[in-house]
Scaffold this motif. Structure first.
Motif, PDB file in Angstrom:
ATOM      1  N   PRO A 306      42.557  34.530  27.045  1.00  5.51           N
ATOM      2  CA  PRO A 306      43.356  34.265  28.250  1.00  5.51           C
ATOM      3  C   PRO A 306      42.394  34.100  29.423  1.00  5.51           C
ATOM      4  N   LEU A 307      42.576  33.026  30.182  1.00  2.74           N
ATOM      5  CA  LEU A 307      41.569  32.680  31.196  1.00  2.74           C
ATOM      6  C   LEU A 307      41.354  33.765  32.250  1.00  2.74           C
ATOM      7  N   LYS A 308      42.375  34.561  32.512  1.00  6.14           N
ATOM      8  CA  LYS A 308      42.237  35.618  33.535  1.00  6.14           C
ATOM      9  C   LYS A 308      41.082  36.571  33.218  1.00  6.14           C
ATOM     10  N   TYR A 315      44.234  40.248  39.083  1.00  2.00           N
ATOM     11  CA  TYR A 315      45.272  39.261  38.777  1.00  2.00           C
ATOM     12  C   TYR A 315      46.046  38.810  40.026  1.00  2.00           C
ATOM     13  N   LEU A 322      44.269  31.025  43.257  1.00  2.48           N
ATOM     14  CA  LEU A 322      43.804  29.964  42.353  1.00  2.48           C
ATOM     15  C   LEU A 322      44.938  29.228  41.655  1.00  2.48           C
ATOM     16  N   LEU A 323      46.109  29.891  41.542  1.00  3.21           N
ATOM     17  CA  LEU A 323      47.212  29.235  40.838  1.00  3.21           C
ATOM     18  C   LEU A 323      47.756  28.079  41.680  1.00  3.21           C
TER      19      LEU A 323
ATOM     20  N   PHE B 101      56.664  35.566  41.166  1.00  4.74           N
ATOM     21  CA  PHE B 101      56.126  36.293  40.010  1.00  4.74           C
ATOM     22  C   PHE B 101      56.747  37.687  39.927  1.00  4.74           C
ATOM     23  N   SER B 118      55.301  28.561  37.122  1.00  8.89           N
ATOM     24  CA  SER B 118      54.351  27.681  37.810  1.00  8.89           C
ATOM     25  C   SER B 118      53.509  26.848  36.850  1.00  8.89           C
ATOM     26  N   PRO B 123      50.769  23.604  40.627  1.00  7.80           N
ATOM     27  CA  PRO B 123      50.040  24.568  39.794  1.00  7.80           C
ATOM     28  C   PRO B 123      50.195  24.253  38.308  1.00  7.80           C
ATOM     29  N   SER B 127      45.208  24.647  38.112  1.00 11.69           N
ATOM     30  CA  SER B 127      44.917  26.084  38.239  1.00 11.69           C
ATOM     31  C   SER B 127      43.949  26.510  37.141  1.00 11.69           C
ATOM     32  N   ALA B 299      56.541  38.465  33.435  1.00  7.76           N
ATOM     33  CA  ALA B 299      56.160  37.177  34.021  1.00  7.76           C
ATOM     34  C   ALA B 299      54.735  36.848  33.585  1.00  7.76           C
ATOM     35  N   LYS B 300      54.498  35.599  33.282  1.00  8.59           N
ATOM     36  CA  LYS B 300      53.177  35.127  32.858  1.00  8.59           C
ATOM     37  C   LYS B 300      52.861  33.835  33.598  1.00  8.59           C
ATOM     38  N   THR B 301      51.572  33.524  33.652  1.00 14.08           N
ATOM     39  CA  THR B 301      51.141  32.246  34.225  1.00 14.08           C
ATOM     40  C   THR B 301      50.162  31.592  33.240  1.00 14.08           C
ATOM     41  N   PHE B 303      47.207  31.560  33.414  1.00 10.12           N
ATOM     42  CA  PHE B 303      46.019  32.407  33.279  1.00 10.12           C
ATOM     43  C   PHE B 303      46.140  33.418  32.134  1.00 10.12           C
ATOM     44  N   ASP B 304      47.373  33.631  31.654  1.00  8.37           N
ATOM     45  CA  ASP B 304      47.609  34.623  30.595  1.00  8.37           C
ATOM     46  C   ASP B 304      47.621  34.025  29.196  1.00  8.37           C
ATOM     47  N   VAL B 305      47.665  32.716  29.091  1.00 12.79           N
ATOM     48  CA  VAL B 305      47.956  32.069  27.814  1.00 12.79           C
ATOM     49  C   VAL B 305      46.683  31.729  27.041  1.00 12.79           C
TER      50      VAL B 305
END
Lengths: 323, 323
Positions: A306-308, A315, A322-323, B101, B118, B123, B127, B299-301, B303-305
């Motif tokens: 996961p990129l974070k 976060y 950045l989002l 979020f 997003s 985004p 992002s 919630a996820k963005t 950045f979490d995937v």
């Protein structure tokens, strides 16, 4: 603080030293070498140890960044050291990645560590681009071009030709091929149509230059499938104009959603290939530490991260800025 | 098969319909509308239901893709529907992302679902680029340029000016600014120096064009900080030359590792902004289903995937062919 060790101290290891020292959330615990440790002097003054001392660092390092080569070092080292530490390597022999993955996975699952393999820009960032582009634009074609930049493997191959004192090889994308892809023409390109190879060669005094040129151009795998040019230059000129290790390249995906065409492109232009690769390895070392702390183990690639986890920011900052 | 529902059937919803129907691992269970369902006819013949029937689909849909707008629809809908389903939305009001979020996170944690917010190209993919680039090249500057492409929000703003019958607004990056960034000059750029705005306006018969032009150029937030040009054209010309919704843009990061400079760039050129955004939403819907199946919620963005979840290919294929 994430505690980092470096195994191997060539160009890549020196780049990692610089990147880790610049990271506010990391601490460099030392450089580990197979050479006589008294003979190795680090740029930043980091401590130098023998690889034979690695066992003493269990519990004292969060991630070891492996800076050896893909030909003979990493196939042995990663599976060995992941038994003791989380590791990150830049294994880049594309055809042997599944085999390397399997060996590292078995060892890492046994030790409960993470072995993050094949990190850098290709494989690595370019893999991220290919993966992402293919998923969001499934009806399309991928194109990867490398260069203009120095290929160290090809430069080494030229140096092995009898009568060659030194050499530098540049991989150069063919502009017409790149333009055709950017125009959305979806061309089918042969190896020869995608890249040319430019060689700058310092010959030994009295060497047969015609034979050297012929041997380079006919070398299988390395040059015979390419349009290759050979320039004989003086050692002085090589040192003056070809001392750096620049590189770069781009990943393109050209495709469509029904009748609408789309083009996605990711490109890099690097003054120093090893320093940038080192910087990528360092960011992914942070991710390896975080993923292992979250309970994950086994071999991993950039597709698992996961990129974070790459960032030292929290976060909340990431989604706000950045989002 | 991943079972997908679409909530909202405008340009974006139609794009998702196309993308889901093209995906071999997905099944479209239906389109949900706030309108009279008899009045909605889907392109592919997918079933149409009222949003009031959504509760009947609990357990029959894996992910709902929300295709409403960010101004008023999504701030309410996502937190509401994530109580019943995994959701993906394209909420794009950057300043309000943390608030959105938090609302979605609370609802999703209660229901045990994933609310992936997003998602799109900005985004979304941009992002990803900003996050990745900043992590691997920490000493540097980010630049995001949009266009050349149609901004629907700005086109709508022009349509609200008295005497305007229809309008299309193109956001255009300033080439000199892009060039300066690509040269590694790390310029500090004002809003005006980065983009210009080109407006194509159809005026009502007899309207005061000078007043319309002035009102557009002086409109705060939308135009007053930009060099704006206004072209009055006929309705016929608007339909002929400005019917599409192309867009694009690029994210650049210019930085250094010590003395060596590096440039990273990610760019998109899209014939249809809504169709491509829909394709991105569809890939991330696959990821939402997989992450929830793996036990994640909240919630996820983007950045979490982990990127592997975006693909319908198995992991062995990915590391052998894309890494």
């Amino acid at each position: 603080m994430i505690r980092i060790g470096i195994i191997g101290y060539g160009n890549l290891g020196k780049g990692v030293e610089k990147a880790v020292n610049a990271a506010e959330d990391m601490e460099l615990i030392g450089v580990f070498t197979r050479r006589n440790k008294e003979s190795v002097h680090t740029i930043s003054g980091a401590a130098v140890y023998s690889v034979n001392e690695l066992e003493n660092f269990v519990g004292k390092a969060d991630v070891m960044i492996l800076c050896g080569g893909s030909a003979t070092d990493l196939p042995k080292q990663t599976a060995q050291y992941v038994k003791l530490f989380n590791t990150v390597d830049s294994f880049d022999t594309h055809a042997k990645i599944p085999e390397h993955f399997a060996a590292v996975d078995a060892a890492a699952k046994e030790s409960g560590k993470i072995g993050l393999i094949s990190v850098g820009w290709d494989p690595g960032l370019f893999s991220v681009a290919r993966m992402l582009f293919g998923a969001v634009l499934p009806d399309g074609n991928d194109y990867t071009f490398w260069g203009r930049g120095v290929s160290q493997g090809h430069s080494d191959a030229i140096r092995r030709v009898a009568g060659v004192k030194d050499a530098r090889q540049y991989t150069v994308p063919v502009q017409a091929a790149v333009d055709a892809v950017r125009k959305g023409e979806n061309p089918v390109l042969t190896t020869r149509e995608k890249h040319t190879r430019e060689c700058y060669v310092v010959a030994e005094e009295g060497a047969d230059k015609a034979r050297i040129e012929r041997e380079i151009k006919e070398m299988p795998n390395y040059f015979s499938d390419y349009d290759t040019t050979v320039h004989f230059i003086s050692e002085e000129e090589l040192l003056k104009n070809h001392a750096g290790l620049p590189h770069g390249g781009f990943v393109l995906r050209s495709g469509a959603t029904g009748e609408n065409k789309h083009l996605l492109e990711f490109s890099l232009k690097l003054d120093s290939n090893p320093e940038f690769t080192a910087s990528v390895l360092t960011a992914y070392a942070r991710a390896a530490a975080k993923m292992n702390a979250a309970g994950e183990c086994g071999a991993k690639t950039v597709f698992d991260v996961p990129l974070k986890y790459l960032s030292d920011k929290d976060y909340g900052y990431l989604i706000a800025h950045l989002l």
